[in-house]
Design a protein around this motif. Structure first.
Motif, PDB file in Angstrom:
ATOM      1  N   ALA A   1       0.955  -1.200  -0.153  1.00 14.04           N
ATOM      2  CA  ALA A   1       0.159  -0.114   0.088  1.00 14.04           C
ATOM      3  C   ALA A   1       0.669   1.178   0.037  1.00 14.04           C
ATOM      4  O   ALA A   1       1.698   1.254   0.700  1.00 14.04           O
ATOM      5  CB  ALA A   1      -0.901  -0.155   1.215  1.00 14.04           C
ATOM      6  N   TYR A   2       0.567   2.287  -0.872  1.00 14.51           N
ATOM      7  CA  TYR A   2       1.357   3.404  -0.796  1.00 14.51           C
ATOM      8  C   TYR A   2       0.249   4.745  -0.859  1.00 14.51           C
ATOM      9  O   TYR A   2      -0.707   4.650  -1.508  1.00 14.51           O
ATOM     10  CB  TYR A   2       1.972   3.572  -2.137  1.00 14.51           C
ATOM     11  N   GLU A   3       0.406   5.459   0.118  1.00 15.99           N
ATOM     12  CA  GLU A   3      -0.416   6.520   0.492  1.00 15.99           C
ATOM     13  C   GLU A   3       0.181   7.759  -0.323  1.00 15.99           C
ATOM     14  O   GLU A   3       1.195   8.099   0.327  1.00 15.99           O
ATOM     15  CB  GLU A   3      -0.692   6.790   1.852  1.00 15.99           C
ATOM     16  N   GLU A   4      -0.431   8.345  -1.191  1.00 14.42           N
ATOM     17  CA  GLU A   4       0.081   9.468  -1.933  1.00 14.42           C
ATOM     18  C   GLU A   4      -0.248  10.774  -1.366  1.00 14.42           C
ATOM     19  O   GLU A   4      -1.295  10.861  -0.992  1.00 14.42           O
ATOM     20  CB  GLU A   4      -0.492   9.443  -3.316  1.00 14.42           C
ATOM     21  N   GLY A   5       0.895  11.965  -0.928  1.00 13.18           N
ATOM     22  CA  GLY A   5       0.378  12.733  -0.403  1.00 13.18           C
ATOM     23  C   GLY A   5      -0.505  13.637  -1.025  1.00 13.18           C
ATOM     24  O   GLY A   5      -0.259  13.837  -2.561  1.00 13.18           O
ATOM     25  N   GLY A   6      -1.564  14.252  -0.666  1.00 13.69           N
ATOM     26  CA  GLY A   6      -2.607  15.044  -1.383  1.00 13.69           C
ATOM     27  C   GLY A   6      -3.586  14.447  -1.852  1.00 13.69           C
ATOM     28  O   GLY A   6      -4.603  15.134  -2.581  1.00 13.69           O
ATOM     29  N   ASN A   7      -3.574  13.143  -1.792  1.00 12.78           N
ATOM     30  CA  ASN A   7      -4.917  12.256  -2.412  1.00 12.78           C
ATOM     31  C   ASN A   7      -5.354  11.291  -1.405  1.00 12.78           C
ATOM     32  O   ASN A   7      -4.824  10.285  -0.879  1.00 12.78           O
ATOM     33  CB  ASN A   7      -4.160  11.377  -3.530  1.00 12.78           C
TER      34      ASN A   7
ATOM     35  N   VAL B   1      -5.829   4.597  -1.672  1.00 10.28           N
ATOM     36  CA  VAL B   1      -4.382   4.292  -1.435  1.00 10.28           C
ATOM     37  C   VAL B   1      -3.921   3.387  -2.587  1.00 10.28           C
ATOM     38  O   VAL B   1      -4.780   2.419  -2.801  1.00 10.28           O
ATOM     39  CB  VAL B   1      -4.452   3.408  -0.114  1.00 10.28           C
ATOM     40  N   TRP B   2      -2.868   3.634  -3.232  1.00  7.94           N
ATOM     41  CA  TRP B   2      -2.285   2.850  -4.163  1.00  7.94           C
ATOM     42  C   TRP B   2      -2.064   1.360  -3.563  1.00  7.94           C
ATOM     43  O   TRP B   2      -1.572   1.470  -2.559  1.00  7.94           O
ATOM     44  CB  TRP B   2      -1.027   3.539  -4.892  1.00  7.94           C
ATOM     45  N   GLN B   3      -2.485   0.396  -4.493  1.00 13.56           N
ATOM     46  CA  GLN B   3      -2.075  -0.992  -4.213  1.00 13.56           C
ATOM     47  C   GLN B   3      -1.053  -1.503  -5.308  1.00 13.56           C
ATOM     48  O   GLN B   3      -1.471  -1.631  -6.441  1.00 13.56           O
ATOM     49  CB  GLN B   3      -3.289  -1.732  -4.272  1.00 13.56           C
TER      50      GLN B   3
END
Length: 145
Positions: free
Chosen positions: A39-45, A49-51
């Motif tokens: 899981a990647y949490e993009e700042g401002g989004n 959460v990107w998988q």
């Protein structure tokens, strides 16, 4: 008009290692793959959460059968590991009782990891069976029919 195929109520499996037939098995378990995800949490989004895929894991495959003369071929393959590890390709084929092909899987870099022979107890009426466990580094399209 095509005739519907029987979905395979009486299927058996064959295993070949680099083209050498190791015989027929009546059980096959573990033909599976799992993609691990990070899981990647993009700042401002904040909407999601990107998988992201990280690696593919393949489970150990268990093949079972009653004891046959082909057991000697399995024993020879396992014994060959002691003299140097060679990771061949393999093919597992699912066949109907009439021998027609249902499906085929090609496996990369196969290695035997466990063999269990039968319990030879004259007091037991069970069929003498063996179990072969193999591991691999993935599937290949070479198994396509």
């Amino acid at each position: 008009m095509s005739t519907p195929q029987d979905p395979g109520s009486t299927i058996f499996f064959t295993l070949s290692i680099d083209g050498e037939d190791l015989g027929a098995f009546n059980g096959c378990d573990g033909l599976a793959a799992e993609v691990e995800v990070e899981a990647y949490e993009e700042g401002g989004n904040n909407g999601f959460v990107w998988q992201l895929p990280s690696r593919v894991k393949h489970s150990t495959i268990r093949l079972t059968r009653p004891l046959t003369p082909d057991t000697a071929k399995v024993a020879a393959w396992i014994s060959s590991v002691a003299t140097g590890v060679v990771r061949p390709t393999a093919q597992i084929s699912a066949l109907r009782a009439d021998g027609s092909l249902v499906a085929r899987w090609g496996l990369l870099d196969v290695l035997p990891v466990r063999w269990q022979g039968p319990s030879l107890d004259p007091a037991s009426p069970n069929v003498a069976t063996e179990v072969l466990e193999i591991t691999h580094h993935g599937f290949t399209d070479a198994g396509a029919a």
